[in-house]
Design a protein around this motif. Sequence first.
Motif, PDB file in Angstrom:
ATOM      1  N   TYR A  56     -15.691  19.807  15.799  1.00 11.81           N
ATOM      2  CA  TYR A  56     -15.052  18.380  16.071  1.00 11.81           C
ATOM      3  C   TYR A  56     -13.549  18.514  15.925  1.00 11.81           C
ATOM      4  O   TYR A  56     -13.218  19.555  15.166  1.00 11.81           O
ATOM      5  CB  TYR A  56     -15.653  17.840  14.914  1.00 11.81           C
ATOM      6  CG  TYR A  56     -17.009  17.381  14.727  1.00 11.81           C
ATOM      7  CD1 TYR A  56     -17.581  16.398  15.350  1.00 11.81           C
ATOM      8  CD2 TYR A  56     -18.066  18.125  13.878  1.00 11.81           C
ATOM      9  CE1 TYR A  56     -18.940  16.147  15.251  1.00 11.81           C
ATOM     10  CE2 TYR A  56     -19.294  18.000  14.023  1.00 11.81           C
ATOM     11  CZ  TYR A  56     -19.676  16.882  14.740  1.00 11.81           C
ATOM     12  OH  TYR A  56     -21.141  16.818  14.318  1.00 11.81           O
TER      13      TYR A  56
ATOM     14  N   CYS B 180     -10.832  16.640  14.411  1.00  9.89           N
ATOM     15  CA  CYS B 180     -10.728  15.432  13.462  1.00  9.89           C
ATOM     16  C   CYS B 180      -9.105  15.181  13.307  1.00  9.89           C
ATOM     17  O   CYS B 180      -8.135  15.883  12.971  1.00  9.89           O
ATOM     18  CB  CYS B 180     -11.040  15.553  12.159  1.00  9.89           C
ATOM     19  SG  CYS B 180     -11.001  14.327  10.881  1.00  9.89           S
ATOM     20  N   LYS B 181      -8.690  13.624  13.525  1.00 14.05           N
ATOM     21  CA  LYS B 181      -7.256  13.277  13.221  1.00 14.05           C
ATOM     22  C   LYS B 181      -7.137  12.059  12.456  1.00 14.05           C
ATOM     23  O   LYS B 181      -7.713  11.312  12.831  1.00 14.05           O
ATOM     24  CB  LYS B 181      -6.803  13.280  14.734  1.00 14.05           C
ATOM     25  CG  LYS B 181      -5.155  12.797  14.871  1.00 14.05           C
ATOM     26  CD  LYS B 181      -4.808  12.620  16.046  1.00 14.05           C
ATOM     27  CE  LYS B 181      -3.195  12.306  15.994  1.00 14.05           C
ATOM     28  NZ  LYS B 181      -2.746  12.079  17.358  1.00 14.05           N
TER      29      LYS B 181
ATOM     30  N   ILE C  38      -5.125   9.135  11.914  1.00 15.90           N
ATOM     31  CA  ILE C  38      -4.150   8.391  12.610  1.00 15.90           C
ATOM     32  C   ILE C  38      -3.599   7.279  11.783  1.00 15.90           C
ATOM     33  O   ILE C  38      -2.833   6.473  12.412  1.00 15.90           O
ATOM     34  CB  ILE C  38      -4.853   7.782  13.959  1.00 15.90           C
ATOM     35  CG1 ILE C  38      -5.829   6.705  13.716  1.00 15.90           C
ATOM     36  CG2 ILE C  38      -5.210   8.996  14.930  1.00 15.90           C
ATOM     37  CD1 ILE C  38      -6.563   6.163  15.001  1.00 15.90           C
TER      38      ILE C  38
ATOM     39  N   PRO D  40     -15.021   9.572  21.391  1.00 20.97           N
ATOM     40  CA  PRO D  40     -14.385   9.863  19.933  1.00 20.97           C
ATOM     41  C   PRO D  40     -15.347   8.923  19.024  1.00 20.97           C
ATOM     42  O   PRO D  40     -15.598   7.521  19.424  1.00 20.97           O
ATOM     43  CB  PRO D  40     -12.976   9.644  20.048  1.00 20.97           C
ATOM     44  CG  PRO D  40     -12.661   8.908  21.035  1.00 20.97           C
ATOM     45  CD  PRO D  40     -13.814   9.087  22.312  1.00 20.97           C
ATOM     46  N   ILE D  41     -15.345   8.955  17.795  1.00 20.43           N
ATOM     47  CA  ILE D  41     -15.972   8.204  16.710  1.00 20.43           C
ATOM     48  C   ILE D  41     -14.662   7.687  15.742  1.00 20.43           C
ATOM     49  O   ILE D  41     -14.182   8.748  15.391  1.00 20.43           O
ATOM     50  CB  ILE D  41     -17.182   8.563  16.203  1.00 20.43           C
ATOM     51  CG1 ILE D  41     -18.090   8.906  17.194  1.00 20.43           C
ATOM     52  CG2 ILE D  41     -17.559   7.630  15.130  1.00 20.43           C
ATOM     53  CD1 ILE D  41     -18.673   7.651  17.962  1.00 20.43           C
ATOM     54  N   THR D  42     -14.714   6.453  15.468  1.00 16.88           N
ATOM     55  CA  THR D  42     -13.455   6.242  14.435  1.00 16.88           C
ATOM     56  C   THR D  42     -14.214   5.370  13.263  1.00 16.88           C
ATOM     57  O   THR D  42     -14.704   4.532  13.536  1.00 16.88           O
ATOM     58  CB  THR D  42     -12.459   5.265  15.155  1.00 16.88           C
ATOM     59  OG1 THR D  42     -11.742   6.100  16.270  1.00 16.88           O
ATOM     60  CG2 THR D  42     -11.342   4.729  14.218  1.00 16.88           C
TER      61      THR D  42
ATOM     62  N   LYS E 258      -7.900   5.688   8.463  1.00 18.98           N
ATOM     63  CA  LYS E 258      -8.512   5.501   9.733  1.00 18.98           C
ATOM     64  C   LYS E 258      -8.630   7.065  10.347  1.00 18.98           C
ATOM     65  O   LYS E 258      -7.642   7.789  10.526  1.00 18.98           O
ATOM     66  CB  LYS E 258      -7.716   4.514  10.861  1.00 18.98           C
ATOM     67  CG  LYS E 258      -8.590   4.323  11.848  1.00 18.98           C
ATOM     68  CD  LYS E 258      -7.918   2.973  12.723  1.00 18.98           C
ATOM     69  CE  LYS E 258      -8.771   2.426  13.668  1.00 18.98           C
ATOM     70  NZ  LYS E 258      -8.117   1.586  14.541  1.00 18.98           N
TER      71      LYS E 258
ATOM     72  N   THR F 121     -10.253   9.348  13.320  1.00 14.94           N
ATOM     73  CA  THR F 121     -10.979   9.546  14.743  1.00 14.94           C
ATOM     74  C   THR F 121     -11.440  10.873  14.764  1.00 14.94           C
ATOM     75  O   THR F 121     -10.612  12.006  14.603  1.00 14.94           O
ATOM     76  CB  THR F 121     -10.011   9.309  15.823  1.00 14.94           C
ATOM     77  OG1 THR F 121      -9.568   7.671  15.681  1.00 14.94           O
ATOM     78  CG2 THR F 121     -10.659   9.350  17.307  1.00 14.94           C
TER      79      THR F 121
ATOM     80  N   LYS G 202     -13.408  13.592  17.479  1.00  9.12           N
ATOM     81  CA  LYS G 202     -13.754  13.868  18.772  1.00  9.12           C
ATOM     82  C   LYS G 202     -14.608  14.841  19.061  1.00  9.12           C
ATOM     83  O   LYS G 202     -14.799  15.620  18.093  1.00  9.12           O
ATOM     84  CB  LYS G 202     -12.347  14.278  19.531  1.00  9.12           C
ATOM     85  CG  LYS G 202     -11.235  13.163  19.593  1.00  9.12           C
ATOM     86  CD  LYS G 202     -10.013  13.611  20.331  1.00  9.12           C
ATOM     87  CE  LYS G 202      -8.899  12.677  20.492  1.00  9.12           C
ATOM     88  NZ  LYS G 202      -7.724  13.023  21.342  1.00  9.12           N
TER      89      LYS G 202
ATOM     90  N   PRO H  46     -19.558  10.457  11.556  1.00 14.08           N
ATOM     91  CA  PRO H  46     -19.979   9.636  13.128  1.00 14.08           C
ATOM     92  C   PRO H  46     -21.362   9.664  13.425  1.00 14.08           C
ATOM     93  O   PRO H  46     -21.451   8.419  13.778  1.00 14.08           O
ATOM     94  CB  PRO H  46     -19.354  10.792  13.873  1.00 14.08           C
ATOM     95  CG  PRO H  46     -18.191  11.218  13.215  1.00 14.08           C
ATOM     96  CD  PRO H  46     -18.685  11.616  11.905  1.00 14.08           C
TER      97      PRO H  46
END
Length: 489
Positions: A10, A12-13, A15, A161-163, A171, A173, A175, A224
């Motif tokens: 994954y 992962c970020k 944001i 992506p899932i947020t 928050k 997200t 990917k 996710p």
Amino acid sequence: MLSFCLKSRYACKVIQKPYKNLKTLRWNSTTVRTRFAPSPTGFLHLGSLRTALFNYLWAKKCNGKFIVRLEDTDQKRKVNGSEQSIYDLLQTFGLQWDEGPITGGPFGPYEQSKRLHIYSEYISKLLASGKAYKCYDECSTQSPKTDKNPYVVRFRSEEGPITFVDTVYGKITIKRNTPKVLSDDFVLLKSDGYPTYHFANVVDDHLMGITNVIRGEEWIPSTPKHIQLYKAFHWRPPTYSHIPLLTNPDGSKLSKRQNDAHVTSLLEKGFEPMAILNFLALMGWSSRQKNDVIPLPQLLELFSIDRLTRGSCIVALEKLQFLNKHYLRERMTDPKQLEQIVAQMQKSLKEKYPNSVSRISDSEYVCRCLLLLHNRVRTLPEFVDLCGYFFEEPSQNTIQHRMPLATNVSVLLSRLLHEFQLCSWQPQVLQTMVSDVASSFGIPLGKLQSLIRQILCGSVPGANLADTIHLLGRDTTLHRLEAYNRTIS
């Protein structure tokens, strides 16, 4: 960027920074319901107890409900006795659940193995809506697709992506690899008819009205899957709070295989339940207090999920020992608690010093020993080792006096014996007498005290010498001094 996410498939970020104003969160508009969902595949780990503690604290802080749910769908890994051990330990630590096994509640049963009919109903709904599909023999096209053959049920994962929002990380997200591959269609129902963790977890959290999920950050990559399931059922997800991992001093993850990582191991080593809870509360949560000693009632008052912190938490047993010393001393100020501790110590002392049963049976004497040494004791098992000279004569083979060469040690001891026979047996009198003897022989008081302590106590450090002599008694003191004097005469 979360390091553990980067190491996986994954991306992962983060944001957005975590919420500073939690008034917008779900718990503000409904009754808070948290849950602790252990699996009976082993015995309670420190990380699991911390998760239970944070969920308990938040539910009670918000006048909500704390639910315990047993996630026992992995029957092959179930460990006999672990289920009852989990319940017993939660009660030992005062984390009594409002709903769950034993106590019951309106959303039971609270053991997943007894909820298979519920999962079957919701699997059927997903199959009917096309959100899930049956997969036969690893989805081989050569296998006849009939329900008489083993199959699993997989979820049709979304593209892209899932947020989701986390109260600790903000928050997030995550990917995934694209185009979508079969492995992204995660299993909901195994071929043995049992649901996977991800499916049962979501269904149960929704049906039990869980508003807040507080769990370890290792579950972030799995979130996710849960978000997609909530969306497929048109359900509202709970508020997520992912707490940092517990680590060793070298930065490695605290393994469940490590002995000190198990709650029962720490209890057996003499650590107080409240000391352990206080210790865990300080890892992953900022109290903003100068004092690290925070009893449970104060924890309930101070705790808030907006003070959960990021970053790994080092499990330093030195801090636990410090806290334990405080709570142990606090227990000793309560006469009833002190009586219980003395009885507990008498049992341990009889096992350690079987030749001194008569003296150990004297509760008052054991109590006086305990109170004399309490400033040096961090755990009760340490007391058993430190107090040995009060019950058994120490070895005299290791005595090394450092008297001036001109000092006749035998004459010095004879003078002490004479004074000990005649003086009043009070700590202050004993202290003055030893000081006077040192002065009359022209030797430093510290050197004489060191010699006396070695003869009476061996190499074990102890409390104030005059108090120690007073507690040992005149007969024991004279006997040990005479015995040593005979060896050097």
